[in-house]
Design a protein around this motif. Structure first.
Motif: not given
Ligand code: ZN
Length: 571
Positions: A511-528
């Motif tokens: 179906x394809x990827x809808x979303x990515x989410x990454x965190x360090x110690x629970x804080x959202x981080x930006x993935x380029x």
């Protein structure tokens, strides 16, 4: 209607210039001294405005950048930054400037933006927890002077190599306009070249892959072209003409698009095409302009010199009978193609036609269901429903349907919805009834195009519904498999001291990827994200203090199957 531009020539230079500055097909005039080139390099283009691309006319000029990134990009005129955009594909990093003269300039595939603009994008990404962003700005936020460096050239988004994609748009309508009509010319003394012509026997029937065609080879050079096999053509009834032509300029070997195409019969203009300006929501009508069946089958670009009735793009300033020529006498006629580039270099090809009086028209040959291009059309049988909203067909259609054997793993038979050789402008509504044994998996169902993969879908009222952008063979599958995450330079317990970034890849089976989410110690981080390599990368910044940390990376597909990767690391 048609305005002849570039004809003001004075005194003794006339004789020299008149061979260069040819009349140009143009509906209105544009300011020719307001804008500067966006780069300091000698102007050279890898792509022209209106050039033929898959599914669209090219919407700007592609300035060459010596196959390198990192050249300063200058504001073409004073104004303000009105929009900033980061796209995974498409334009990549893009800046939009709005100018007081009524036009907006667009700079795309940028490597990076000026520090103030980059900080604004970064804050917006952080606030919205998203890599892809697209937002507008007020005139007082970032005013720019003419020539100010706003960014550096790059290769981001769906770009095939380093270059600057540059556009000039009407600020009100957002139509994109040929930048070369604003005085941003490219040195060019090379006329277009013609590689072939096609003759279509239309006879009042809708255009389709079944339209009888005749391909004729072309020879010639330097603006003068003729049939490889000189002959007088015998034609009768409703005829459409087509041509294969490209253009080059004096600065590069790249094959660009032509500016205008004119078809004359016995010296009377019956059809014109010119890439002056168009609206983005009409750009798919390139599939009505080209011989789409030939393009799909052989990747051959044939530009039709007749207009399909459902095409709404504004590239045909003058035509009679949509460019279709009716040969119904027994006289000798001349047909002339006049092909120009935006600098006015001209190539011509003449045909001699012996017409004859047509015999009686063939009777209606519709074998399926007749769909009218200007209406809402519907088809349904038990397991399938098709609805085509108005504005999606370029011509009437002899709509056909067939059922094919079930594919392994599918939850329905394969339904052949008309033919992939007929283009759709945006999309149509497709409903397919799944097998009874789909049961509780119905909410994981998608419709699959046998050639192009999932077209999405939701289960409702006993059907799986989707909006495919093309006809073809469709069936239902279910996606219960979560995406696969591949960490590239981290594992649980890694010591990342001295490492500047963490990289991943992720892939989904259906179906394809809808979303990515990454965190360090629970804080959202930006993935380029990189469009070509599909690598997702977190670049460490000073918000991560030395010590032990927990990274979590979560990927969700369109059917809400979730994969989670967790690792502890020291840094
Ligand atoms: Zn481009």
């Amino acid at each position: 209607m048609i305005k002849k531009a570039g004809a003001i020539l004075l005194g003794c230079v006339c004789l020299v210039l008149s061979t260069l500055a040819q009349d140009r097909i143009q509906s209105r005039s544009y300011p020719t001294t307001d804008f500067r080139y966006p780069l300091d390099l000698p102007p050279s283009t890898a792509g022209s405005f209106g050039e033929l691309r898959a599914m669209h006319f090219h919407s700007g000029l592609d300035f060459k950048t010596n196959q390198r990134t990192g050249y300063p990009v200058h504001a073409a005129l004073y104004g303000y930054v009105s929009r900033l955009r980061v796209q995974l594909g498409g334009f990549g990093n893009a800046v939009y400037l709005t100018h007081p003269n009524g036009y907006t300039t667009v700079y795309a595939h940028l490597d990076h933006l000026s520090p103030e603009l980059a900080a604004t994008v970064r804050k917006y990404q952080q606030d919205h927890q998203s890599f892809e962003v697209d937002f507008k700005l007020q005139p007082f936020e970032f005013p720019v002077t003419k020539g100010q460096v706003i960014a550096w050239s790059g290769n981001t988004g769906a770009s095939g190599g380093p270059h600057l994609h540059f556009e000039i748009r009407d600020s009100t309508t957002e139509e994109t306009i040929n930048p070369q009509l604003f005085g941003l010319s490219i040195p060019d003394r090379v006329p277009p070249s013609i590689s072939g012509i096609t003759i279509y026997q239309l006879n009042g029937h809708p255009f389709s892959e079944h339209t009888p065609r005749q391909y004729l080879g072309v020879a010639g050079a330097n603006g003068n072209y003729h049939l490889s096999n000189p002959q007088t053509l015998s034609l009768s009834g409703d005829i459409g003409f087509g041509i294969s032509a490209i253009d080059q300029n004096s600065t590069s070997v790249n094959r660009n698009g032509i500016y205008s195409l004119e078809l004359k019969v016995d010296d009377r203009t019956v059809y014109t095409f010119s890439v002056e300006r168009f609206a983005f929501d009409k750009t798919h009508a390139i599939n009505a302009y080209i011989d789409y069946p030939q393009f799909v089958l052989s990747r051959r670009w044939i530009q039709k010199c007749f207009i399909l009735p459902g095409s709404q793009i504004t590239l045909y300033p003058q035509s009679e009978n949509r460019g279709i020529i009716s040969f119904k006498d027994s006289l000798l006629h001349t047909v002339q193609y006049v092909v120009k580039d935006v600098a006015g270099n001209t190539s011509t090809l003449n045909l001699k036609v012996q017409a004859s009086i047509p015999k009686d028209r063939p009777v209606n040959t519709v074998t399926g269901t007749l769909f009218k291009y200007n209406q809402r059309n519907e088809y349904s049988n038990g397991p399938v429903k098709v609805t085509i909203p108005p504005g999606n067909l370029y011509d009437d259609l002899d709509f056909t349907y067939a059922v094919l054997p079930q594919m392994p793993g599918a939850y329905s038979a394969t339904h052949r919805i008309h033919s992939r050789l007929t283009p759709i402008h945006e999309n149509f509504d497709l409903w397919i009834k799944p097998d009874a044994n789909i049961g509780a998996l119905a909410n994981k169902a998608v419709i699959v195009n046998a050639l192009a993969g999932s077209v999405g879908g939701i289960y409702q009222d006993g059907y799986v519904k989707a909006k495919p952008a093309a006809f073809g063979d469709f069936y239902i599958k279910v996606d219960t498999i979560p995406p696969v995450i591949t960490p590239l330079n981290i594992r649980d317990g890694s010591n990342l001291a001295g490492v500047s970034s963490i990289s991943f890849k992720a892939h989904d089976n259906l179906s394809g990827i809808k979303s990515y989410r990454a965190t360090i110690d629970g804080q959202w981080i930006l993935l380029q994200q990189d469009y070509r390599t599909r690598i997702l990368k977190y670049i460490f910044d000073n918000t991560i203090q030395p010590g032990r940390h927990t990274l979590e990376f979560v990927v969700t597909d369109q059917k809400d199957n979730v994969s989670r990767y967790t690792a502890e690391f020291n840094r």
